[in-house]
Motif scaffolding. Sequence first.
Motif, mmCIF file in Angstrom:
data_model
loop_
_atom_site.group_PDB
_atom_site.id
_atom_site.type_symbol
_atom_site.label_atom_id
_atom_site.label_comp_id
_atom_site.label_asym_id
_atom_site.label_seq_id
_atom_site.Cartn_x
_atom_site.Cartn_y
_atom_site.Cartn_z
ATOM 1 N N GLN A 124 11.731 2.030 -20.438
ATOM 2 C CA GLN A 124 11.604 1.643 -21.837
ATOM 3 C C GLN A 124 10.244 2.048 -22.393
ATOM 4 O O GLN A 124 10.136 2.559 -23.515
ATOM 5 N N ARG A 125 9.201 1.825 -21.590
ATOM 6 C CA ARG A 125 7.861 2.222 -22.038
ATOM 7 C C ARG A 125 7.713 3.732 -22.082
ATOM 8 O O ARG A 125 6.982 4.272 -22.922
ATOM 9 N N ILE A 126 8.382 4.438 -21.171
ATOM 10 C CA ILE A 126 8.330 5.898 -21.190
ATOM 11 C C ILE A 126 8.928 6.424 -22.488
ATOM 12 O O ILE A 126 8.367 7.324 -23.129
ATOM 13 N N MET A 127 10.070 5.868 -22.889
ATOM 14 C CA MET A 127 10.695 6.285 -24.143
ATOM 15 C C MET A 127 9.800 5.958 -25.333
ATOM 16 O O MET A 127 9.671 6.757 -26.270
ATOM 17 N N MET A 128 9.177 4.784 -25.297
ATOM 18 C CA MET A 128 8.270 4.409 -26.383
ATOM 19 C C MET A 128 7.068 5.352 -26.434
ATOM 20 O O MET A 128 6.626 5.745 -27.519
ATOM 21 N N ALA A 129 6.538 5.712 -25.257
ATOM 22 C CA ALA A 129 5.397 6.626 -25.216
ATOM 23 C C ALA A 129 5.789 8.000 -25.754
ATOM 24 O O ALA A 129 5.012 8.644 -26.476
ATOM 25 N N GLY A 130 7.013 8.469 -25.404
ATOM 26 C CA GLY A 130 7.470 9.747 -25.928
ATOM 27 C C GLY A 130 7.609 9.731 -27.438
ATOM 28 O O GLY A 130 7.202 10.680 -28.127
ATOM 29 N N GLY A 131 8.177 8.645 -27.970
ATOM 30 C CA GLY A 131 8.303 8.524 -29.421
ATOM 31 C C GLY A 131 6.952 8.458 -30.106
ATOM 32 O O GLY A 131 6.739 9.064 -31.157
ATOM 33 N N ALA A 132 6.014 7.708 -29.493
ATOM 34 C CA ALA A 132 4.669 7.622 -30.064
ATOM 35 C C ALA A 132 3.976 8.980 -30.050
ATOM 36 O O ALA A 132 3.243 9.334 -30.982
ATOM 37 N N GLY A 133 4.230 9.761 -28.984
ATOM 38 C CA GLY A 133 3.643 11.090 -28.913
ATOM 39 C C GLY A 133 4.160 12.008 -30.008
ATOM 40 O O GLY A 133 3.384 12.757 -30.638
ATOM 41 N N MET A 134 5.468 11.960 -30.260
ATOM 42 C CA MET A 134 6.041 12.774 -31.332
ATOM 43 C C MET A 134 5.493 12.353 -32.700
ATOM 44 O O MET A 134 5.185 13.192 -33.550
#
Length: 408
Positions: free
Chosen positions: A214-224
Amino acid sequence: MSAARPYIPRPGVRAPAAPRFRQNRKAELRIWWREVDRVLLGLVLALMVIGSVAVAAASPASARRLSSSSVRLDDLYFYWAHLRWQVVGLAVMLGASLLTRDTARRGGIILGAAMIAALVLVPVLGSEVNGAKRWIDLGIRFQPSEFLKPAYAILLAWILSWKLRDPDLPVIPATMGLMGLVGLLLMMQPNLGDAMLFVGAWLAVAMLAGMPMQRIMMAGGAGMAALALAYVFYDNARHRIDSFIGGGTAFDQVDLASKALLGGGWTGAGLWLGRRKMQLPEAHTDYIFSVIGEEFGLLMCGLVVLLYLAIVLRVIVRLLEEENVFALLAAAGLVVLFGGQAFINILVNLQLFPSKGMTLPLISYGGSSTIAQCLTIGLLLALTRRNPFLSRDGLGLKAALARQEKLR
């Protein structure tokens, strides 16, 4: 002639310690040679040899472009300077590979703190080159971000390994804070390429440390989202992306590099016979992969790519049996930074990625980059050292140490 009198120790006088010191040093070197990853060392030395030849090929183009009416640089100016930096780099690499894991950790923490402090001072004391402030000149000019790369991997691994002592410690947010601080300082230079590389290394090490999906997905979205905001509010990012998509000076440079790379065909035009390299703005650093393609051919380019892949895969294989969490995370971070920079540079030369101003590790000319990359490899060699008897024979610790003592 009388026989030599034997040494008889007197009360209060210590016997000479030099012979024992030399014996201990030789024993340590023998142990190092048995434990060090000689395959990895050989791959790295092969890359450095290719780098020497590549800089010799690119040196005339850069020397003539940087010469003026008052200062005339020799065609092999950058080649001879590169050899000197390689000698220093080799000494740093071998010295770092002799370190214990505890010493490597302590040294990385101290180096990381020093380089973060230097990044803070870059906007104030830094010297500007090609529109960017990335260097500090204290009699010897160096680039703090290059030396921060190996230390950054050590810092991330050190913080994330705290979780073994206390599972409730917020180690992921702590490393996010470190990553954010480093990224902000780099973007102030501006140095978007290295900022993205540091973010990628953090994500890889955090995932390996067990960051939830879940945090990985959040980090990816934050990166975009951060990249989109950078395009809107950060001139350097907008300029590079626009140049990559719609033309401009940066696009012309990358287009020329791509044409030079492909112009040599499979076998190349031959050493010092390339013509397009003479028009490249940074033939000896950013676009040296294109020089390799023009003068030595696509086959040599393929060999370079295979060597980088082999180094990354060799480290991964070496880490499969690693039980020390700090060593595992630190080595993973080091190889991600090393391999990531290599493949970003190659993709830029192939016109598949916006220009980033990154060197090709162990091949491009550069003082800070050469020494820092050699330090990275030296730390990798130190962290991946293995006692061959413990891993192959299945012996107990005492039996393995006894057998090793006999070989001394």
